[in-house]
Write an enzyme that holds these catalytic residues in place. Structure first.
Site, PDB file in Angstrom:
ATOM      1  N   CYS A   1       3.926  48.512 -14.988  1.00  0.00           N
ATOM      2  CA  CYS A   1       3.372  48.707 -16.331  1.00  0.00           C
ATOM      3  C   CYS A   1       2.873  47.334 -16.773  1.00  0.00           C
ATOM      4  O   CYS A   1       3.663  46.403 -16.917  1.00  0.00           O
ATOM      5  CB  CYS A   1       4.458  49.227 -17.272  1.00  0.00           C
ATOM      6  SG  CYS A   1       3.925  49.247 -19.007  1.00  0.00           S
ATOM      7  N   CYS A  37       5.478  50.035 -33.027  1.00  0.00           N
ATOM      8  CA  CYS A  37       5.344  49.301 -31.757  1.00  0.00           C
ATOM      9  C   CYS A  37       5.561  47.810 -31.953  1.00  0.00           C
ATOM     10  O   CYS A  37       4.979  47.191 -32.846  1.00  0.00           O
ATOM     11  CB  CYS A  37       3.948  49.558 -31.188  1.00  0.00           C
ATOM     12  SG  CYS A  37       3.666  48.719 -29.619  1.00  0.00           S
ATOM     13  N   CYS A  86      -1.488  42.381 -29.767  1.00  0.00           N
ATOM     14  CA  CYS A  86      -2.303  43.577 -29.975  1.00  0.00           C
ATOM     15  C   CYS A  86      -2.727  43.613 -31.439  1.00  0.00           C
ATOM     16  O   CYS A  86      -1.958  43.253 -32.328  1.00  0.00           O
ATOM     17  CB  CYS A  86      -1.485  44.825 -29.637  1.00  0.00           C
ATOM     18  SG  CYS A  86      -2.424  46.362 -29.799  1.00  0.00           S
ATOM     19  N   GLU A 118       4.186  40.336 -21.374  1.00  0.00           N
ATOM     20  CA  GLU A 118       5.264  40.957 -20.599  1.00  0.00           C
ATOM     21  C   GLU A 118       4.725  42.113 -19.753  1.00  0.00           C
ATOM     22  O   GLU A 118       3.706  42.720 -20.090  1.00  0.00           O
ATOM     23  CB  GLU A 118       6.351  41.487 -21.537  1.00  0.00           C
ATOM     24  CG  GLU A 118       7.118  40.361 -22.225  1.00  0.00           C
ATOM     25  CD  GLU A 118       8.293  40.845 -23.051  1.00  0.00           C
ATOM     26  OE1 GLU A 118       9.327  40.175 -23.023  1.00  0.00           O
ATOM     27  OE2 GLU A 118       8.179  41.877 -23.743  1.00  0.00           O
ATOM     28  N   CYS A 133       0.012  49.644 -34.802  1.00  0.00           N
ATOM     29  CA  CYS A 133       0.834  50.869 -34.829  1.00  0.00           C
ATOM     30  C   CYS A 133       2.220  50.512 -35.379  1.00  0.00           C
ATOM     31  O   CYS A 133       2.847  49.553 -34.931  1.00  0.00           O
ATOM     32  CB  CYS A 133       0.958  51.477 -33.423  1.00  0.00           C
ATOM     33  SG  CYS A 133      -0.621  51.962 -32.723  1.00  0.00           S
ATOM     34  N   CYS A 146       8.706  51.730 -23.550  1.00  0.00           N
ATOM     35  CA  CYS A 146       7.423  51.784 -24.283  1.00  0.00           C
ATOM     36  C   CYS A 146       7.565  51.208 -25.673  1.00  0.00           C
ATOM     37  O   CYS A 146       8.473  51.557 -26.409  1.00  0.00           O
ATOM     38  CB  CYS A 146       6.981  53.231 -24.487  1.00  0.00           C
ATOM     39  SG  CYS A 146       6.457  54.025 -23.019  1.00  0.00           S
TER      40      CYS A 146
HETATM   41  N1  SAH Z   1      -2.662  50.399 -26.777  1.00  0.00           N
HETATM   42  C1  SAH Z   1      -2.406  51.407 -25.798  1.00  0.00           C
HETATM   43  C2  SAH Z   1      -1.430  50.997 -24.701  1.00  0.00           C
HETATM   44  C3  SAH Z   1      -0.162  50.297 -25.106  1.00  0.00           C
HETATM   45  S1  SAH Z   1       1.192  51.183 -25.774  1.00  0.00           S
HETATM   46  C4  SAH Z   1      -1.973  52.691 -26.448  1.00  0.00           C
HETATM   47  O1  SAH Z   1      -1.772  52.693 -27.660  1.00  0.00           O
HETATM   48  O2  SAH Z   1      -1.889  53.704 -25.781  1.00  0.00           O
HETATM   49  C5  SAH Z   1       1.800  52.236 -24.515  1.00  0.00           C
HETATM   50  C6  SAH Z   1       2.434  53.497 -25.081  1.00  0.00           C
HETATM   51  O3  SAH Z   1       3.704  53.248 -25.721  1.00  0.00           O
HETATM   52  C7  SAH Z   1       1.563  54.142 -26.160  1.00  0.00           C
HETATM   53  O4  SAH Z   1       1.576  55.544 -26.003  1.00  0.00           O
HETATM   54  C8  SAH Z   1       2.312  53.754 -27.404  1.00  0.00           C
HETATM   55  O5  SAH Z   1       1.948  54.521 -28.507  1.00  0.00           O
HETATM   56  C9  SAH Z   1       3.742  53.903 -26.960  1.00  0.00           C
HETATM   57  N2  SAH Z   1       4.712  53.281 -27.852  1.00  0.00           N
HETATM   58  C10 SAH Z   1       4.543  52.185 -28.619  1.00  0.00           C
HETATM   59  N3  SAH Z   1       5.670  51.908 -29.317  1.00  0.00           N
HETATM   60  C11 SAH Z   1       6.569  52.852 -28.971  1.00  0.00           C
HETATM   61  C12 SAH Z   1       7.921  53.094 -29.332  1.00  0.00           C
HETATM   62  N4  SAH Z   1       8.568  52.300 -30.192  1.00  0.00           N
HETATM   63  N5  SAH Z   1       8.547  54.152 -28.779  1.00  0.00           N
HETATM   64  C13 SAH Z   1       7.912  54.939 -27.878  1.00  0.00           C
HETATM   65  N6  SAH Z   1       6.645  54.763 -27.493  1.00  0.00           N
HETATM   66  C14 SAH Z   1       5.964  53.737 -28.045  1.00  0.00           C
END
Ligand code: SAH
Length: 367
Positions: free
Chosen positions: A123, A137, A130, A110, A134, A356
Site C-alpha cells: 500500500c 483521515c 494530502c 508512509e 476528509c 486505512c
Molecule cells: N485519496 C485516496 C487514497 C487514500 S485513502 C482516496 O481517498 O481514496 C485510502 C482509503 O482509506 C480511502 O478509501 C479512504 O477514504 C480510507 N480511509 C481514510 N481514513 C480512514 C479511516 N479512518 N478509517 C477507514 N478508512 C479510511
C-alpha cells in the site's frame, strides 16, 4: 572583476542534486533515448532498467555488466534513488509492516506491506500529506506537502522488497495523497512498474483509490496502453449515500456531486469493463443505518460494483466511532438484500497504526 562565491560543500551537494534527475523516474523508453544521446547502444537501456526495477541494484556499482566508464557518466548525471528507508514497524498481530520513508528533500511518507499466504501487497503513498481534508483521515491533517515522483513511488515497493523479500505482486495506491491529483506521475509510475523488462506487475494487480476526482476518473477511462484500455482496478471512496452526508465528511463532495461522480464511474466501467469498488468507512450513527444501506444500494444499481466496508479506523483528532461488529455485518446483509455485493475488509496492522486512514507524514506519532 570577478566575484568569488563560496558555497558550503553541503549546499553544493544540495544544489547539484536538485538539478539532477532520479534515474528511477525514467521510463525505459526515456532511458533508451538518453543513452542513445550519450552514444550508447539501445540495449543498454533494457539492462539498466532491469537492474533498477527488477534486479534490485542498490547502487550504480551493482551493475556489473555495465562498463565502469558508463557507470561513472550515469553517476554524474543522475541520482541513484531519492527515497530512503527511515523506520519499519512490524505488527505483532499479523506481520504487517509499516514503513516511514524520507525523500531527498526530507519530506516524509508512509507505506504498508501486507502479507498474505504466498504474496504481499504494497500500500503506497502518492503524495506527501494530502489536501483533500476528509474528516476521518489522518493523512490530511497537516495538509499537502508535495506530490511524489513516479520514481519515488516505485521505490516504495523496492525498499519494502529489500527489507522483507521479493514477493510483492499487488500494489494499492491507498496510502497518503490523492493519486488523481498527481495524475501524470501516477501514469508514469504505472508505466514503469508494469514494464515487462522491470518489475512487470500486472495492471490487474494494481488498484488506484480516489476520493472522487471526476475529471481524473474520466481521463483514466480514456487512457490507452498497447491498443487497449487500462486494466487496473479503480476504487472510489464514497463513504456516504448522498451529497448531504458526504459533504459533512468529505470536502471534495462540494466540488463534485454524487450524480456527476456516478456518471464518471459508469463511464469508467463502460470503457474498461473492470468491476468498480466503492470504499465505505462505516461510522456509527453517521452512515450505518438501514436507510443509508437502501439509499447506497439505489445509487449503485446497474453498476458492476463491490462495496468494501471498512469499520472506520480510529484517528485521534476525528472522533468517529466504528459500529459494533454485528452492525457492520447487518449493513452488509442489507446491501446484499438490496442487490449490491459488499465485503467487510479484514483489518491488518491495527497495532501499528497501519490501517486505512492512519498513515501520516510524521515520525512516531500515535493516532
Ligand atoms: N485519496 C485516496 C487514497 C487514500 S485513502 C482516496 O481517498 O481514496 C485510502 C482509503 O482509506 C480511502 O478509501 C479512504 O477514504 C480510507 N480511509 C481514510 N481514513 C480512514 C479511516 N479512518 N478509517 C477507514 N478508512 C479510511
Amino acid at each position: 572583476m570577478t566575484a568569488t562565491v563560496f558555497i558550503m560543500p553541503c549546499l553544493r551537494r544540495k544544489m547539484s542534486t536538485e538539478m539532477m534527475k532520479d534515474i528511477y523516474d525514467l521510463t525505459k523508453t526515456e532511458l533508451g533515448e538518453r543513452l542513445t544521446d550519450m552514444g550508447e547502444r539501445p540495449y543498454r537501456a533494457k539492462q539498466i532498467f532491469s537492474w533498477l526495477h527488477e534486479r534490485g541494484a542498490s547502487s550504480f556499482d551493482d551493475m556489473t555488466d555495465i562498463s565502469k566508464d558508463l557507470r561513472k557518466r550515469l553517476k554524474e548525471e543522475f541520482i541513484f534513488g531519492g527515497l530512503f528507508l527511515d523506520t519499519v514497524q512490524i505488527s505483532k498481530l499479523d506481520g504487517t509492516r509499516k514503513y516511514l520513508f524520507a525523500m531527498e528533500d526530507k519530506a516524509l511518507i508512509e507505506g504498508v506491506r501486507m502479507k498474505y499466504r504466498d504474496w504481499s501487497t504494497a500500500c503506497i503513498s502518492s503524495q506527501a500529506g494530502c489536501a483533500m481534508g476528509c474528516r476521518f483521515c489522518a493523512s490530511t491533517i497537516s495538509g499537502l506537502d508535495r506530490d511524489m515522483t513516479a520514481g519515488e513511488m516505485a521505490q516504495e515497493i523496492y525498499l519494502m522488497e529489500r527489507d522483507a523479500g521479493n514477493n510483492i505482486s499487488n500494489v494499492v495506491i491507498m496510502g497518503s495523497g490523492e493519486p488523481l491529483l498527481n495524475y501524470d506521475n501516477l501514469m508514469r509510475f504505472i508505466d514503469i512498474i508494469t514494464d515487462p523488462d522491470g518489475k512487470g506487475i500486472s495492471q490487474r494487480n494494481i488498484t488506484v483509490s480516489t476520493c472522487g476526482i471526476v475529471p481524473g476518473i474520466r481521463r483514466l477511462a480514456e487512457e490507452n496502453r498497447n491498443g487497449g484500455h487500462l486494466q487496473i482496478n479503480l476504487a472510489i471512496s464514497l463513504h456516504a449515500p448522498n451529497d448531504e452526508k458526504r459533504k459533512k465528511i468529505m470536502p471534495v463532495a462540494e466540488k463534485y456531486g454524487m450524480d456527476e461522480l456516478m456518471d464518471a464511474a459508469r463511464f469508467y466501467y463502460e470503457k474498461t469493463h473492470r468491476r468498480l469498488t466503492f470504499e465505505y468507512a462505516l461510522m456509527a450513527g453517521e452512515n450505518d443505518s438501514e436507510e443509508d444501506a437502501r439509499e447506497l444500494a439505489g445509487r449503485l444499481k446497474g453498476l458492476n460494483a463491490l462495496v468494501n466496508l471498512i469499520p472506520v479506523n480510529p484517528v485521534r483528532e476525528s472522533g468517529f466511532r466504528r459500529p459494533e461488529r454485528e452492525n457492520c455485518v447487518s449493513f452488509k446483509n442489507k446491501l446484499e438484500n438490496f442487490g449490491i455485493n459488499g465485503s467487510i475488509r479484514r483489518e491488518l496492522g491495527s497495532d501499528i497504526d497501519g490501517a486505512c486512514g492512519q498513515l501520516r507524514m510524521r515520525k512516531g506519532k500515535k493516532s
